[in-house]
Design an enzyme around this catalytic site. Structure first.
Site, PDB file in Angstrom:
ATOM      1  N   ALA A 178      -3.950  -3.920  -4.960  1.00 17.98           N
ATOM      2  CA  ALA A 178      -4.139  -4.585  -6.246  1.00 17.98           C
ATOM      3  C   ALA A 178      -2.845  -4.912  -6.980  1.00 17.98           C
ATOM      4  O   ALA A 178      -2.688  -5.973  -7.552  1.00 17.98           O
ATOM      5  CB  ALA A 178      -5.017  -3.693  -7.120  1.00 17.98           C
ATOM      6  N   ARG A 179      -1.921  -3.970  -6.964  1.00 19.72           N
ATOM      7  CA  ARG A 179      -0.748  -4.106  -7.844  1.00 19.72           C
ATOM      8  C   ARG A 179       0.297  -5.075  -7.330  1.00 19.72           C
ATOM      9  O   ARG A 179       1.249  -5.389  -8.047  1.00 19.72           O
ATOM     10  CB  ARG A 179      -0.099  -2.737  -7.997  1.00 19.72           C
ATOM     11  CG  ARG A 179       0.449  -2.154  -6.688  1.00 19.72           C
ATOM     12  CD  ARG A 179       0.778  -0.697  -6.884  1.00 19.72           C
ATOM     13  NE  ARG A 179       1.266  -0.035  -5.685  1.00 19.72           N
ATOM     14  CZ  ARG A 179       1.465   1.282  -5.631  1.00 19.72           C
ATOM     15  NH1 ARG A 179       1.184   2.039  -6.670  1.00 19.72           N
ATOM     16  NH2 ARG A 179       1.920   1.833  -4.531  1.00 19.72           N
ATOM     17  N   GLU A 180       0.126  -5.553  -6.112  1.00 16.23           N
ATOM     18  CA  GLU A 180       1.168  -6.378  -5.490  1.00 16.23           C
ATOM     19  C   GLU A 180       0.996  -7.828  -5.948  1.00 16.23           C
ATOM     20  O   GLU A 180       0.604  -8.718  -5.202  1.00 16.23           O
ATOM     21  CB  GLU A 180       1.085  -6.195  -3.965  1.00 16.23           C
ATOM     22  CG  GLU A 180       1.370  -4.736  -3.594  1.00 16.23           C
ATOM     23  CD  GLU A 180       1.016  -4.338  -2.169  1.00 16.23           C
ATOM     24  OE1 GLU A 180       0.668  -5.232  -1.364  1.00 16.23           O
ATOM     25  OE2 GLU A 180       1.077  -3.130  -1.856  1.00 16.23           O
ATOM     26  N   ARG A 247      -6.194   1.153   4.954  1.00 14.77           N
ATOM     27  CA  ARG A 247      -6.388   2.322   5.820  1.00 14.77           C
ATOM     28  C   ARG A 247      -7.861   2.416   6.238  1.00 14.77           C
ATOM     29  O   ARG A 247      -8.264   3.355   6.882  1.00 14.77           O
ATOM     30  CB  ARG A 247      -6.021   3.627   5.087  1.00 14.77           C
ATOM     31  CG  ARG A 247      -4.596   3.720   4.600  1.00 14.77           C
ATOM     32  CD  ARG A 247      -3.582   3.811   5.734  1.00 14.77           C
ATOM     33  NE  ARG A 247      -2.232   3.943   5.206  1.00 14.77           N
ATOM     34  CZ  ARG A 247      -1.477   2.917   4.797  1.00 14.77           C
ATOM     35  NH1 ARG A 247      -1.938   1.668   4.863  1.00 14.77           N
ATOM     36  NH2 ARG A 247      -0.268   3.128   4.335  1.00 14.77           N
ATOM     37  N   HIS A 299       1.656  -8.612   1.487  1.00 14.41           N
ATOM     38  CA  HIS A 299       1.860  -7.447   0.606  1.00 14.41           C
ATOM     39  C   HIS A 299       3.201  -7.579  -0.117  1.00 14.41           C
ATOM     40  O   HIS A 299       3.993  -8.461   0.139  1.00 14.41           O
ATOM     41  CB  HIS A 299       1.933  -6.158   1.442  1.00 14.41           C
ATOM     42  CG  HIS A 299       0.660  -5.737   2.065  1.00 14.41           C
ATOM     43  ND1 HIS A 299      -0.043  -4.639   1.646  1.00 14.41           N
ATOM     44  CD2 HIS A 299      -0.043  -6.251   3.115  1.00 14.41           C
ATOM     45  CE1 HIS A 299      -1.124  -4.492   2.392  1.00 14.41           C
ATOM     46  NE2 HIS A 299      -1.150  -5.457   3.300  1.00 14.41           N
ATOM     47  N   SER A 300       3.474  -6.575  -0.979  1.00 17.54           N
ATOM     48  CA  SER A 300       4.833  -6.358  -1.446  1.00 17.54           C
ATOM     49  C   SER A 300       5.027  -4.847  -1.600  1.00 17.54           C
ATOM     50  O   SER A 300       4.041  -4.140  -1.811  1.00 17.54           O
ATOM     51  CB  SER A 300       5.094  -7.073  -2.769  1.00 17.54           C
ATOM     52  OG  SER A 300       4.495  -6.396  -3.862  1.00 17.54           O
ATOM     53  N   TYR A 301       6.228  -4.248  -1.443  1.00 13.81           N
ATOM     54  CA  TYR A 301       7.445  -4.997  -1.381  1.00 13.81           C
ATOM     55  C   TYR A 301       8.395  -4.423  -0.326  1.00 13.81           C
ATOM     56  O   TYR A 301       8.103  -3.385   0.253  1.00 13.81           O
ATOM     57  CB  TYR A 301       8.175  -4.960  -2.750  1.00 13.81           C
ATOM     58  CG  TYR A 301       8.567  -3.588  -3.300  1.00 13.81           C
ATOM     59  CD1 TYR A 301       7.738  -2.932  -4.212  1.00 13.81           C
ATOM     60  CD2 TYR A 301       9.764  -2.966  -2.943  1.00 13.81           C
ATOM     61  CE1 TYR A 301       8.103  -1.694  -4.755  1.00 13.81           C
ATOM     62  CE2 TYR A 301      10.121  -1.736  -3.483  1.00 13.81           C
ATOM     63  CZ  TYR A 301       9.280  -1.108  -4.380  1.00 13.81           C
ATOM     64  OH  TYR A 301       9.627   0.110  -4.918  1.00 13.81           O
ATOM     65  N   GLU A 374       5.784  -8.129   3.862  1.00  9.95           N
ATOM     66  CA  GLU A 374       6.088  -7.413   2.613  1.00  9.95           C
ATOM     67  C   GLU A 374       7.093  -8.261   1.851  1.00  9.95           C
ATOM     68  O   GLU A 374       8.272  -8.340   2.212  1.00  9.95           O
ATOM     69  CB  GLU A 374       6.695  -6.038   2.904  1.00  9.95           C
ATOM     70  CG  GLU A 374       5.783  -5.086   3.632  1.00  9.95           C
ATOM     71  CD  GLU A 374       4.840  -4.305   2.716  1.00  9.95           C
ATOM     72  OE1 GLU A 374       4.885  -4.503   1.486  1.00  9.95           O
ATOM     73  OE2 GLU A 374       4.059  -3.507   3.249  1.00  9.95           O
TER      74      GLU A 374
END
Ligand code: 0X9
Ligand code: ZN
Length: 416
Positions: A178-180, A247, A299-301, A374
């Site tokens: 979520a936070r990416e 996962r 994704h990050s980072y 990433e």
């Protein structure tokens, strides 16, 4: 009605803080020097007081971890007693997030149906844009709802295609974490460039693009309004909510680099595919596995371009091909303004993961080209880039993603 919209706009514009406060949380940069040190550090991943922001990459190379106020003293004592080097790079995470938020316009300013690469868009604005493309460019862009999130949001996918059947598919997904926040704009830029920039029309003549810009909309929205650094889905648990979607796939599920503890950031879920969001991805991927030639998980980072396997250190048979293609992608990105990625096997030295999307795509669906991208870090926490860097990140990344297109065309088209 007018008054209501004015109220909503004002509320959205001035809404500048989240419900959850990271007051007193610190961010540490920790450098393990031996394999033993790295192993003990990794054990903290299961603990809800620790949030690893960056990947373990190698010995003598630092990893970023946020630690709750309660655990800091013990952690610092532990690091000192083990002789592990560390520095504190954020003294108070909440202060940093608030400071940055003042400068960050979020999609309060985005007109419904438009896309923006100068602010972070909310989920409803993202889907409104996809809906608009579906109507205005119906000859080349079709949206599909591939399921509902746990909280009932539509899970959107968009397919960009010149028609015909049985073409190779480039599949891309973003924001399973979520936070990416920098990940959805990259996906949206691909969509925007293909659909709205006629110069790119040749890129979807022989290949279809299928893109899920936000795999985890519940978590994504939660990271906008409640807890900025939320990573997981929002399924409730008995003590802590959320499962790590990356996962939760059923391929060597829970064998390594995943947690059975529901409060961990890498909680694998109570069973494989416990999450409706990963089920939706699974169903689409399996139904189209003959055609999907690339599975890219954004994704990050950390500037990594990683290929399977996450669950084992044994390289896949086609590791050389995956490495060579990754290198080409990196070269194309680097040519824009010098940003470089490290291309490699995802189980690099210390950081095993199991139950990830790319491992599943390759191991179960048989999609040879499976990668985790990433993106670069931004802002104090790495997940908090200033909105004005979005444009440069999406533009340079797009140059790299076109290399995947060219390769799939070369490699698979004649076989269709
Ligand atoms: O841990 C993850 O799921 C990914 N990193 S993130 O910081 N975005 O959470 C990486 C997954 C693949 N990487 C490795 N197996 N090392
Ligand atoms: Zn991630």
């Amino acid at each position: 009605m007018k008054l209501l919209s004015l109220y909503l706009l004002t509320f959205a514009f001035f809404q500048s803080s989240w419900s959850f406060s990271y007051d007193g949380y610190k961010a540490y940069s920790v450098t393990p020097k031996t394999l033993g040190q790295a192993k003990i550090l990794k054990e903290f991943e299961d603990d809800e007081h620790f949030d690893f922001w960056s990947e373990f990459r190698a010995l003598n190379s630092s990893v970023d971890v946020m630690v709750s106020p309660k655990a800091q003293l013990d952690f610092e004592n532990f690091l000192s007693s083990e002789g592990i080097d560390y520095t504190i790079f954020i003294e108070n995470v909440e202060e940093k997030i608030q400071e940055e938020n003042k400068r960050q316009k979020r999609s309060a300013l985005v007109t419904r149906g438009d896309v923006s690469f100068t602010e972070f868009m909310r989920y409803d604005d993202i889907t409104a844009y996809l809906d608009k493309l579906n109507v205005e460019y119906s000859n080349i862009a079709q949206t599909q709802i591939i399921g509902k999130s746990f909280e009932g949001r539509d899970l959107y996918l968009i397919k960009i295609s010149s028609g015909g059947s049985n073409k190779p598919i480039l599949f891309m997904q973003a924001a399973i974490h979520a936070r990416e926040w920098i990940a959805p704009p990259v996906a949206l830029y691909v969509i925007n460039q293909l659909v709205e920039n006629p110069e790119n029309a040749d890129l979807y003549q022989n290949v279809d693009w299928v893109i899920v810009p936000v795999v985890n909309p519940d978590g994504y929205e939660f990271s906008h309004v409640d807890t900025r650094l939320w990573r997981k889905t929002r399924t409730p648990g008995t003590i802590c909510a959320g499962t790590d979607g990356n996962r939760n796939f059923d391929y060597h599920w829970m064998v390594t680099g995943a947690s059975g503890w529901q409060c961990s950031q890498t909680y694998a879920g109570h069973s494989p595919f416990s999450e409706v969001e990963t089920q939706a991805i699974r169903d689409y991927v399996l139904a189209n596995k003959e055609n999907i030639k690339l599975f890219l998980d954004i994704h990050s980072y950390g500037n990594w371009l990683l290929y399977p396997w996450g669950y084992t250190t044994d390289p896949p048979d086609d590791a050389d091909e995956l490495q060579a293609l990754g290198d080409r992608v990196n070269d194309a990105i680097a040519a824009v303004r010098g940003t470089t990625y490290t291309v490699g096997n995802s189980n690099i030295l210390l950081y095993a993961t199991s139950g990830t999307g790319p491992d599943y795509a390759k191991g179960v669906a048989g999609i040879d080209l499976a990668y985790t991208l990433e993106l670069p870090s931004g802002g104090s926490s790495g997940f908090n880039p200033e909105a004005d860097v979005i444009e440069s990140v999406v533009e340079e990344t797009w140059e790299g993603l076109k290399v995947f297109h060219d390769y799939v065309l070369e490699r698979y088209l004649q076989r269709q």
